[in-house]
Each structure stands twice: as structure tokens, then as C-alpha cells.
Write an enzyme that holds these catalytic residues in place. Sequence first.
Site, PDB file in Angstrom:
ATOM      1  N   ASP A  35       0.848  -1.191   0.000  1.00 46.27           N
ATOM      2  CA  ASP A  35       0.000   0.000   0.000  1.00 46.27           C
ATOM      3  C   ASP A  35       0.886   1.244   0.000  1.00 46.27           C
ATOM      4  OD1 ASP A  35      -3.215   0.500   0.954  1.00 46.27           O
ATOM      5  OD2 ASP A  35      -1.831   2.185   1.092  1.00 46.27           O
ATOM      6  N   ASN A  97     -13.003  -3.377   2.013  1.00 47.14           N
ATOM      7  CA  ASN A  97     -14.049  -2.360   2.028  1.00 47.14           C
ATOM      8  C   ASN A  97     -14.854  -2.447   0.737  1.00 47.14           C
ATOM      9  OD1 ASN A  97     -13.076  -1.223   4.507  1.00 47.14           O
ATOM     10  ND2 ASN A  97     -11.414  -0.276   3.343  1.00 47.14           N
ATOM     11  N   GLU A 105     -12.392   3.172  -1.363  1.00 48.76           N
ATOM     12  CA  GLU A 105     -11.801   4.297  -2.112  1.00 48.76           C
ATOM     13  C   GLU A 105     -11.528   3.902  -3.563  1.00 48.76           C
ATOM     14  OE1 GLU A 105      -7.379   6.231  -1.997  1.00 48.76           O
ATOM     15  OE2 GLU A 105      -8.282   5.791  -0.054  1.00 48.76           O
ATOM     16  N   VAL A 106     -11.010   2.725  -3.764  1.00 44.89           N
ATOM     17  CA  VAL A 106     -10.631   2.273  -5.113  1.00 44.89           C
ATOM     18  C   VAL A 106     -11.600   1.166  -5.555  1.00 44.89           C
ATOM     19  CG1 VAL A 106      -8.820   1.303  -6.549  1.00 44.89           C
ATOM     20  CG2 VAL A 106      -8.210   2.822  -4.655  1.00 44.89           C
ATOM     21  N   HIS A 110     -10.071  -5.454  -3.628  1.00 48.02           N
ATOM     22  CA  HIS A 110      -8.764  -5.646  -2.997  1.00 48.02           C
ATOM     23  C   HIS A 110      -8.945  -6.070  -1.556  1.00 48.02           C
ATOM     24  CE1 HIS A 110      -9.913  -1.389  -2.692  1.00 48.02           C
ATOM     25  NE2 HIS A 110      -9.309  -1.365  -1.515  1.00 48.02           N
ATOM     26  N   HIS A 112      -6.949  -5.926   2.015  1.00 48.80           N
ATOM     27  CA  HIS A 112      -5.827  -5.383   2.775  1.00 48.80           C
ATOM     28  C   HIS A 112      -5.316  -6.486   3.713  1.00 48.80           C
ATOM     29  CE1 HIS A 112      -6.865  -0.964   2.145  1.00 48.80           C
ATOM     30  NE2 HIS A 112      -8.039  -1.520   1.862  1.00 48.80           N
TER      31      HIS A 112
HETATM   32  P1  5GP Z   1      -9.903   1.223   0.137  1.00 50.22           P
HETATM   33  O1  5GP Z   1     -10.277   2.402   0.966  1.00 50.22           O
HETATM   34  O2  5GP Z   1     -10.446   1.319  -1.276  1.00 50.22           O
HETATM   35  O3  5GP Z   1     -10.210  -0.074   0.791  1.00 50.22           O
HETATM   36  O4  5GP Z   1      -8.313   1.247   0.057  1.00 50.22           O
HETATM   37  C1  5GP Z   1      -7.593   1.722  -1.015  1.00 50.22           C
HETATM   38  C2  5GP Z   1      -6.120   1.646  -0.635  1.00 50.22           C
HETATM   39  O5  5GP Z   1      -5.367   1.875  -1.815  1.00 50.22           O
HETATM   40  C3  5GP Z   1      -5.678   2.691   0.386  1.00 50.22           C
HETATM   41  O6  5GP Z   1      -5.118   2.030   1.516  1.00 50.22           O
HETATM   42  C4  5GP Z   1      -4.634   3.521  -0.360  1.00 50.22           C
HETATM   43  O7  5GP Z   1      -3.553   3.926   0.444  1.00 50.22           O
HETATM   44  C5  5GP Z   1      -4.216   2.590  -1.476  1.00 50.22           C
HETATM   45  N1  5GP Z   1      -3.789   3.258  -2.694  1.00 50.22           N
HETATM   46  C6  5GP Z   1      -4.422   4.259  -3.338  1.00 50.22           C
HETATM   47  N2  5GP Z   1      -3.738   4.609  -4.445  1.00 50.22           N
HETATM   48  C7  5GP Z   1      -2.659   3.788  -4.492  1.00 50.22           C
HETATM   49  C8  5GP Z   1      -1.578   3.668  -5.418  1.00 50.22           C
HETATM   50  O8  5GP Z   1      -1.468   4.382  -6.414  1.00 50.22           O
HETATM   51  N3  5GP Z   1      -0.650   2.708  -5.148  1.00 50.22           N
HETATM   52  C9  5GP Z   1      -0.745   1.908  -4.049  1.00 50.22           C
HETATM   53  N4  5GP Z   1       0.219   0.998  -3.893  1.00 50.22           N
HETATM   54  N5  5GP Z   1      -1.750   1.991  -3.163  1.00 50.22           N
HETATM   55  C10 5GP Z   1      -2.696   2.928  -3.387  1.00 50.22           C
END
Ligand code: 5GP
Length: 126
Positions: A35, A97, A105-106, A110, A112
Site C-alpha cells: 500500500d 471495504n 476508495e478504489v 482488494h 488489505h
Molecule cells: P480502500 O479504501 O479502497 O479499501 O483502500 C484503497 C487503498 O489503496 C488505500 O489504503 C490507499 O492507500 C491505497 N492506494 C491508493 N492509491 C494507491 C496507489 O497508487 N498505489 C498503491 N500501492 N496503493 C494505493
Amino acid sequence: MPFAYDDQNIFAKILRGEIPNDTVLETDHTLAFNDITPQAPVHVLVIPKGSYVCHDHFAAEASDAELVDFARVTARIVAEKGLSPGGNGKGYRTISNAGSHGVQEVPHYHLHILGGRAMGRMLQKD
Ligand code: 5GP
């Protein structure tokens, strides 16, 4: 309603090689990378290479090969990082999430993997 996958999300760009990543493990179906904003000493994201939005999309529609590969990659990372309670590790937390209430967020599925310190309670109230 079917899932709508946005192929401009950041993990899709990582999978296409358009932006770099710090790869931990890669197989035919799965990519794992660190991350960019780690929340713990170990913070690895495991993603399928297929276009799945979130956990239930992946669980419902991925092939058996994709599902098994994803699970095995996760187990390999936990073992290789020394986190597994089955290998004298101190444990870890996995989080996925989904959607707005899950604060995703993405929008590419995924998992974690977080470890290397005590994680505290699972949820805060707000
Ligand atoms: P979410 O909130 O969608 O579960 O988590 C998205 C995760 O993606 C976050 O922990 C954030 O730090 C990570 N993230 C966002 N953009 C990038 C990126 O460009 N590269 C990497 N390696 N992680 C990312």
C-alpha cells in the site's frame, strides 16, 4: 443491477502497467503490492487481475481458478511475512471495504493484509 467496473481506477492502471507498484507477489490471476500509505508495518493489497468491483462481485463471478489463486496468494504472503499464527506469527488483519458504507476508495476489489503491530479493536463507533 449488474456491477459497473470503471477501468480508469488506479488499480486497473497498475494492472495495465501505466503506473508503478511495489510488487510483493504476482501470479497468473493475482497481484499483491505494498500500500502506498501503509497503516501498519505490513500493509499489502491483494487484487485479482480480473475486473471485479468488490468482494461479493469477485466471490459471485470469478472462476474457481481465480478464487483459489487469490486465497493461496493471501496465505503465501501471510506466511512469508511471518504473520501466521500457524507459524508462530503474532497474527494480522484482513479487510475488504465495499461501496459507500464500506468506505471503499478504489473500485477494484482488494484485500488489505495488515500486520506487524497490534491492530486494536475492529471498528470505531463512527
Ligand atoms: P480502500 O479504501 O479502497 O479499501 O483502500 C484503497 C487503498 O489503496 C488505500 O489504503 C490507499 O492507500 C491505497 N492506494 C491508493 N492509491 C494507491 C496507489 O497508487 N498505489 C498503491 N500501492 N496503493 C494505493
